[in-house]
Design a protein around this motif. Structure first.
Motif, PDB file in Angstrom:
ATOM      1  N   ALA A 103       0.860  -1.131  -0.087  1.00 50.36           N
ATOM      2  CA  ALA A 103      -0.185   0.032   0.013  1.00 50.36           C
ATOM      3  C   ALA A 103       0.753   1.264  -0.090  1.00 50.36           C
ATOM      4  O   ALA A 103       1.862   1.223   0.622  1.00 50.36           O
ATOM      5  N   ARG A 104       0.458   2.294  -0.518  1.00 53.31           N
ATOM      6  CA  ARG A 104       0.941   3.425  -0.655  1.00 53.31           C
ATOM      7  C   ARG A 104      -0.107   4.506  -0.207  1.00 53.31           C
ATOM      8  O   ARG A 104      -1.181   4.421  -0.636  1.00 53.31           O
ATOM      9  N   ALA A 105       0.446   5.708   0.541  1.00 55.49           N
ATOM     10  CA  ALA A 105      -0.534   6.635   0.926  1.00 55.49           C
ATOM     11  C   ALA A 105       0.230   7.966   1.049  1.00 55.49           C
ATOM     12  O   ALA A 105       1.209   8.296   1.314  1.00 55.49           O
ATOM     13  N   LYS A 106      -0.526   9.069   0.723  1.00 54.15           N
ATOM     14  CA  LYS A 106      -0.160  10.203   0.666  1.00 54.15           C
ATOM     15  C   LYS A 106      -1.046  11.268   1.193  1.00 54.15           C
ATOM     16  O   LYS A 106      -2.296  11.245   0.814  1.00 54.15           O
ATOM     17  N   VAL A 107      -0.475  12.121   2.200  1.00 52.45           N
ATOM     18  CA  VAL A 107      -1.493  13.158   2.853  1.00 52.45           C
ATOM     19  C   VAL A 107      -1.703  14.190   2.131  1.00 52.45           C
ATOM     20  O   VAL A 107      -0.615  14.885   1.558  1.00 52.45           O
ATOM     21  N   VAL A 108      -3.155  14.383   1.498  1.00 53.30           N
ATOM     22  CA  VAL A 108      -3.196  15.417   0.673  1.00 53.30           C
ATOM     23  C   VAL A 108      -3.994  16.780   1.276  1.00 53.30           C
ATOM     24  O   VAL A 108      -4.242  17.711   0.645  1.00 53.30           O
ATOM     25  N   GLU A 109      -4.273  16.405   2.548  1.00 53.50           N
ATOM     26  CA  GLU A 109      -5.230  17.606   3.099  1.00 53.50           C
ATOM     27  C   GLU A 109      -5.366  17.430   4.611  1.00 53.50           C
ATOM     28  O   GLU A 109      -5.363  16.308   4.944  1.00 53.50           O
ATOM     29  N   LYS A 110      -5.361  18.669   5.216  1.00 54.18           N
ATOM     30  CA  LYS A 110      -5.496  18.660   6.708  1.00 54.18           C
ATOM     31  C   LYS A 110      -6.357  19.566   7.167  1.00 54.18           C
ATOM     32  O   LYS A 110      -6.662  20.583   6.657  1.00 54.18           O
ATOM     33  N   GLN A 111      -7.492  19.165   7.946  1.00 52.09           N
ATOM     34  CA  GLN A 111      -8.660  20.135   8.375  1.00 52.09           C
ATOM     35  C   GLN A 111      -8.605  20.122   9.784  1.00 52.09           C
ATOM     36  O   GLN A 111      -9.002  19.137  10.389  1.00 52.09           O
ATOM     37  N   ASP A 112      -8.509  21.251  10.449  1.00 55.63           N
ATOM     38  CA  ASP A 112      -8.705  21.375  11.825  1.00 55.63           C
ATOM     39  C   ASP A 112     -10.005  21.369  12.180  1.00 55.63           C
ATOM     40  O   ASP A 112     -10.596  22.534  11.762  1.00 55.63           O
ATOM     41  N   ARG A 113     -10.647  20.609  13.046  1.00 58.71           N
ATOM     42  CA  ARG A 113     -11.874  20.424  13.710  1.00 58.71           C
ATOM     43  C   ARG A 113     -12.117  20.909  15.132  1.00 58.71           C
ATOM     44  O   ARG A 113     -12.962  20.436  15.537  1.00 58.71           O
ATOM     45  N   GLY A 114     -11.549  21.593  15.328  1.00 56.73           N
ATOM     46  CA  GLY A 114     -11.456  22.049  16.683  1.00 56.73           C
ATOM     47  C   GLY A 114     -10.958  21.079  17.909  1.00 56.73           C
ATOM     48  O   GLY A 114      -9.538  21.169  18.113  1.00 56.73           O
TER      49      GLY A 114
END
Lengths: 146, 146
Positions: A103-114
Motif C-alpha cells: 500500500a502507498r499513501a499520501k497526505v493530501v489535506e489537513k482540516q482542523d476541526r477544533g
C-alpha cells in the motif's frame, strides 16, 4: 514508526508499506468471516469461465488488507479518533492468489476541526507487476497534541 | 433469491438482509486476517479512554460484513462480473461488540455498457437501535442475459 498526532501530519507526506502475498487461505478465511462465498472468489472451476480466468480476491479483502498494512506502520496507534470515510474507492485490477501487494499513501489535506483534526489521504494498492489494483481517498479523524 | 442479470434489476428495487450480531470473535479474527491490531479495536482498557468508551469494530469489518450479508441474498451468484467501486462510504456510528446489524440496499441507477451492465446501489447498515452505522454507494458490473 511512532504515533503521529494531527500536528505531525504534513501535506505531501508519503508512506509505503511492506508487501504481503495474498494467499488462497486469505480468501477462504475472508469468505468464512464475511459470508461472501460468491463463486468468483471460491469456485476454481466456475472462475475459469469468467473474464478473470481464475479466482480473484474479494475487493473488500484487498481494501481490508490495505488498511491492515497501513496500520502496521504504527502511525495511528492510540492517535486515531475514528476512520470515518472513504471516497472514490475503485478496484482497478484483479488480485489473484499468489499476488503480492503493498500500500502507498499520501497526505493530501489537513482540516482542523477544533477538538481533533481530519487527515485526508490518497491511498493505493500496487501489485508485483506494477499494476494498481485499488485506489481511494481515506478520511481519518486524528487526535491533537493539545 | 435467484441470480439476477442486468435486465432483472429495476431502479427503485430494494433489498434487506437478515441480521448478524458482531462478536468479539469477529473483531479478533478480522484483526488477525488483516493485521490491523489498532488498540481502538482490540485493547479493552485503552478503548475505555476513547470517545467510544469501549472497543469498536473496524469500519472495514462492518463494510465487509455488509457485502457478505448482501451476497448471501444470492442475487449475484454467477451473474456478478466485478464489484468495481464504492463512493461516499461513511462510518456514521460505532459498531460495538454485541451489536446486531443488517444491510439495506436500493438500486438507484442502471447503465448499459454493451457487453455488460453497471448497477449503482445505495447501501446502508443499520443496527438494533435504529442507528445507521454505515452508508455508501456501490457500483457493480453485472452480466446481461443476451
Amino acid at each position: 514508526m511512532q504515533s503521529l498526532y494531527f500536528e505531525d501530519f504534513q501535506e505531501g507526506m508519503e508512506l509505503e508499506t511492506v508487501g504481503r502475498t495474498v494467499t488462497e487461505a486469505d480468501i477462504v478465511m475472508f469468505a468464512a468471516l464475511t459470508g461472501d462465498w460468491n463463486p468468483i472468489h471460491v469456485d476454481a472451476e466456475y472462475a475459469k469461465t469468467t473474464i478473470f480466468g481464475q479466482r480473484i480476491a474479494h475487493g473488500t479483502l484487498t481494501f481490508s488488507i490495505m488498511t491492515g498494512l497501513l496500520m502496521r506502520l504504527g502511525f495511528l496507534e492510540e492517535t486515531v479518533v475514528a476512520f470515518y470515510g472513504v471516497d472514490r474507492l475503485r478496484f482497478t485490477n484483479p488480485v489473484f492468489i499468489g499476488d503480492t501487494i503493498k500500500a502507498r499513501a499520501k497526505v493530501v489535506e489537513k482540516q482542523d476541526r477544533g477538538q481533533f483534526g481530519v487527515v485526508k489521504i490518497e491511498a493505493s494498492v500496487v501489485k508485483q507487476t506494477g499494476d494498481v489494483v485499488l485506489n481511494c481517498i481515506l478520511r481519518v479523524a486524528v487526535k491533537k497534541k493539545g
